[in-house]
Design an enzyme around this catalytic site. Structure first.
Site, PDB file in Angstrom:
ATOM      1  N   LYS A 205       0.864  -1.188   0.000  1.00  0.00           N
ATOM      2  CA  LYS A 205       0.000   0.000   0.000  1.00  0.00           C
ATOM      3  C   LYS A 205       0.896   1.232   0.000  1.00  0.00           C
ATOM      4  O   LYS A 205       1.842   1.331   0.791  1.00  0.00           O
ATOM      5  CB  LYS A 205      -0.866  -0.020   1.262  1.00  0.00           C
TER       6      LYS A 205
HETATM    7  C1  5RP Z   1      -1.801   4.344   7.232  1.00  0.00           C
HETATM    8  C2  5RP Z   1      -2.837   3.418   6.757  1.00  0.00           C
HETATM    9  C3  5RP Z   1      -4.215   3.800   6.929  1.00  0.00           C
HETATM   10  O1  5RP Z   1      -5.078   2.717   6.841  1.00  0.00           O
HETATM   11  C4  5RP Z   1      -4.603   4.704   5.842  1.00  0.00           C
HETATM   12  O2  5RP Z   1      -3.644   5.658   5.542  1.00  0.00           O
HETATM   13  C5  5RP Z   1      -5.848   5.386   6.220  1.00  0.00           C
HETATM   14  O3  5RP Z   1      -6.539   5.683   5.117  1.00  0.00           O
HETATM   15  P1  5RP Z   1      -6.727   7.178   4.605  1.00  0.00           P
HETATM   16  O4  5RP Z   1      -5.376   7.817   4.546  1.00  0.00           O
HETATM   17  O5  5RP Z   1      -7.339   6.971   3.256  1.00  0.00           O
HETATM   18  O6  5RP Z   1      -7.648   7.844   5.582  1.00  0.00           O
HETATM   19  O7  5RP Z   1      -2.573   2.405   6.218  1.00  0.00           O
HETATM   20  O8  5RP Z   1      -0.908   3.622   7.919  1.00  0.00           O
END
Ligand code: 5RP
Length: 299
Positions: A205
């Site tokens: 991710k």
């Molecule tokens: C950070 C992550 C979080 O799940 C993610 O960033 C949260 O989602 P968003 O930024 O879309 O609110 O993996 O460690």
């Protein structure tokens, strides 16, 4: 370790050439994996499209009850059916997600910091692999802070997760975290995503950046793109569209879904981009139709 002196910058990404080692499997880099891994990856990445829409609501593990996530028990039943995978902590899932949804789970297994600190980069693997198995996790998610103070411990934690996940055929979702002092450059994301894939993460991710197609080309496992801080719905759909156009295998969005004016509509619009080939403009028009219809019903 290779001598760094006179090292030539990477240039030949062949980003127009499809990933070569696909075999007969729909997930990048997974054709040589065991049946159990492939089964779990197929629960996350739809075999029909090879892509995924993940809903991230793991923010509470270091932020507490942020806006939109005050009541997981009320929010998640509204959204779950529009997500392919739910990314959250064991505490959130066990307490607030009905077990009969039959959704794939990316179980957050790292922690160690909170917003009361300046430096959030010190995280380790805190969930036993046996608990991930008990929860029937389709992936274990662990954060790595490349270039930050906590780099070494988070790299060790990621490798520990990959070792344990491999033992039981549970894919590891390596999360590229951006340290406080780090810049969100193409150079950084090329480095970090490739490092996580080489450590053995089966999914990475990351955030979107310029020349994202090069980041995709250089990473031999699927990339899912994080949403990041809340922006207007139109812009979040453009982020999703650009990511998919550049070759991302999906998105893993949180705040841009659950802080939207109409979260159910936003998640369905993201699905249209990821799975149904909608442009960002088409998806935004679709979102507006859903949001207006919802307003009429609740007038
Ligand atoms: C950070 C992550 C979080 O799940 C993610 O960033 C949260 O989602 P968003 O930024 O879309 O609110 O993996 O460690």
């Amino acid at each position: 370790m290779a001598d760094m002196e006179g090292n030539k910058d990477a240039k030949q990404f062949a980003q127009d050439v499809a990933f070569a080692n696909t075999g007969d499997f729909h997930v990048r880099g997974a054709s040589n994996l065991d049946w159990g891994m492939k089964d779990r990856l197929s629960r996350i990445f739809k075999p029909e499209t090879g892509k995924t829409v993940m809903l991230a609501f793991d923010h509470g593990y270091f932020m507490g009850p942020t806006s939109g996530l005050e009541r997981l028990d009320l929010l998640i039943p509204r959204l779950a059916k529009h997500a392919d995978c739910l990314m959250a902590t064991r505490g959130a899932i066990r307490t607030s997600v009905p077990a009969n949804y039959n959704k794939s789970i990316a179980l957050r297994i790292s922690s160690g910091s909170s917003i009361l600190q300046n430096d959030l980069s010190h995280e380790s693997m805190v969930v036993d692999i046996e608990d991930a198995i008990r929860m029937n996790a389709s992936a274990i998610a662990i954060q790595t802070f490349i270039g930050a103070e906590g780099q070494k411990e988070t790299i060790e934690a990621l490798n520990k997760a990959v070792n344990l996940g491999s033992r039981y055929s549970i894919p590891t979702l390596g999360v590229v975290a951006v340290g406080k002092e780090m810049e969100r450059t193409n150079r950084f994301f090329l480095l970090a995503t490739r490092m996580l894939a080489e450590f053995g993460a089966q999914i990475v991710k990351t955030y979107y950046c310029d020349d994202f197609e090069k980041v995709v080309a250089a990473c031999p496992v699927p990339l899912v793109v994080a949403g990041g801080k809340k922006v207007p719905e139109k812009d979040a759909l453009t982020l999703a569209y650009n990511s998919i156009q550049c070759g991302a295998a999906g998105v893993d969005m949180g705040r841009n879904i659950f802080q939207s004016e109409y979260p159910e509509g936003m998640l369905q619009a993201v699905n249209k981009v990821v799975h149904d080939g909608f442009t960002d403009k088409e998806a935004y028009a679709f979102y507006l139709d859903l949001a207006n219809a919802n307003l009429q019903v609740n007038k």
